[in-house]
Scaffold this motif. Structure first.
Motif, PDB file in Angstrom:
ATOM      1  N   ASP A  26       4.420 -26.180  -5.842  1.00  0.00           N
ATOM      2  CA  ASP A  26       4.526 -24.737  -5.656  1.00  0.00           C
ATOM      3  C   ASP A  26       5.376 -24.312  -4.470  1.00  0.00           C
ATOM      4  OD1 ASP A  26       2.827 -24.369  -7.847  1.00  0.00           O
ATOM      5  OD2 ASP A  26       1.037 -24.476  -6.592  1.00  0.00           O
ATOM      6  N   ARG A 114       7.133 -20.961  -5.731  1.00  0.00           N
ATOM      7  CA  ARG A 114       7.107 -20.968  -7.195  1.00  0.00           C
ATOM      8  C   ARG A 114       5.842 -20.281  -7.707  1.00  0.00           C
ATOM      9  NH1 ARG A 114       8.456 -26.249  -5.468  1.00  0.00           N
ATOM     10  NH2 ARG A 114      10.719 -26.598  -5.572  1.00  0.00           N
ATOM     11  N   ASP A 116       3.498 -18.693 -11.341  1.00  0.00           N
ATOM     12  CA  ASP A 116       3.200 -18.859 -12.754  1.00  0.00           C
ATOM     13  C   ASP A 116       4.009 -17.857 -13.581  1.00  0.00           C
ATOM     14  OD1 ASP A 116       1.376 -20.851 -12.140  1.00  0.00           O
ATOM     15  OD2 ASP A 116      -0.322 -19.459 -12.018  1.00  0.00           O
ATOM     16  N   HIS A 117       4.091 -18.112 -14.874  1.00  0.00           N
ATOM     17  CA  HIS A 117       4.939 -17.292 -15.738  1.00  0.00           C
ATOM     18  C   HIS A 117       4.456 -15.847 -15.862  1.00  0.00           C
ATOM     19  CE1 HIS A 117       7.828 -20.249 -17.158  1.00  0.00           C
ATOM     20  NE2 HIS A 117       6.846 -21.127 -17.271  1.00  0.00           N
ATOM     21  N   TRP A 119       3.810 -13.773 -13.575  1.00  0.00           N
ATOM     22  CA  TRP A 119       4.212 -12.923 -12.451  1.00  0.00           C
ATOM     23  C   TRP A 119       5.441 -12.088 -12.796  1.00  0.00           C
ATOM     24  CZ3 TRP A 119       2.590 -12.020  -7.352  1.00  0.00           C
ATOM     25  CH2 TRP A 119       1.412 -12.668  -6.986  1.00  0.00           C
ATOM     26  N   ARG A 159       9.681 -22.186 -14.062  1.00  0.00           N
ATOM     27  CA  ARG A 159       8.822 -21.098 -13.579  1.00  0.00           C
ATOM     28  C   ARG A 159       9.597 -20.102 -12.719  1.00  0.00           C
ATOM     29  NH1 ARG A 159       4.905 -24.716 -10.370  1.00  0.00           N
ATOM     30  NH2 ARG A 159       3.915 -22.760  -9.768  1.00  0.00           N
ATOM     31  N   THR A 208      -3.251  -9.345  -8.521  1.00  0.00           N
ATOM     32  CA  THR A 208      -3.843  -9.795  -9.770  1.00  0.00           C
ATOM     33  C   THR A 208      -4.839  -8.755 -10.263  1.00  0.00           C
ATOM     34  OG1 THR A 208      -3.666 -12.095  -9.004  1.00  0.00           O
ATOM     35  CG2 THR A 208      -5.116 -11.664 -10.875  1.00  0.00           C
TER      36      THR A 208
END
Length: 210
Positions: A26, A114, A116-117, A119, A159, A208
């Motif tokens: 990450d 990095r 996750d998709h 975002w 990603r 989130t």
């Protein structure tokens, strides 16, 4: 003005010394030194490469010579009190390069975060930009360029990620100063990775949906 030669992502990677302490999923840490593989490096070339992950059309180059931008989004985060325009990327990096000293061993550091998709690019820029403001600009007086790449836009499964191109010299109202000790420390990669993880753990829940 004629278009400058495009620097591909692979060529940009060749400019850097990546992850001295080993890679992690990450977070990435890379050093821009004056020379790599026998070629002279500049921060202007690196910044332009990060801003142009895909090749801009020649027609995108205007007579003013400003760099066309093909990345998803970007933001300059200057140290406080410095006399620069927030969109004056060319002048900032070319001016910095013009003040590089012969004995200067580090030009810049690139932090890569990095995601996750799921975002969104705007949220990535806000989160990374807040980190850069708090920990780089305000705490260390370091100026950075934050660039967001969304590889899916180019049909890649990689990603989403952000790059912080951090100029290595302390930035004051009086100009460029010494190399920041945190960037040249032997444990720099571990220090910045731990700092980012702590920051992200605190701030990520706010992005989130509950």
């Amino acid at each position: 003005m004629a278009a400058l030669p495009w620097i591909s992502p692979a060529d940009a990677d060749d400019m850097l010394f990546d992850d001295p302490l080993g890679s992690t999923p990450d977070f990435g840490f890379a050093l821009l030194r004056p020379k790599a593989k026998g070629k002279r490096n500049t921060t202007a070339d690196l910044a332009r490469a990060k801003l142009q992950p895909s090749k801009p059309d020649d027609a995108a180059w205007g007579p003013d010579g400003l760099w066309p931008i093909t990345c998803t989004t970007s933001r300059l985060v200057p140290a406080p009190g410095v006399a620069i325009e927030p969109d004056a990327l060319e002048g900032l990096f070319e001016g910095y390069d013009g003040r590089i000293k012969p004995h200067q061993k580090l030009l810049a550091t690139v932090l890569t975060m990095r995601f996750d998709h799921g975002w969104q690019a705007a949220d990535i820029l806000s989160l990374v930009g807040t980190y850069a403001l708090q920990h780089l600009a305000l705490e260390r007086r370091l100026t950075s360029l934050n660039v967001v790449h969304m590889p899916a836009d180019e049909l890649s499964a990689r990603r989403p990620h952000a790059h912080c191109v951090v100029l290595a010299r302390v930035h004051r109202a009086s100009g460029w100063g010494e190399l920041h000790r945190d960037l040249v420390a032997r444990e720099a990669q571990a220090t910045f990775e731990a700092e980012w993880e702590t920051f992200r753990d605190e701030w990520e829940p706010r992005f989130t949906p509950g």
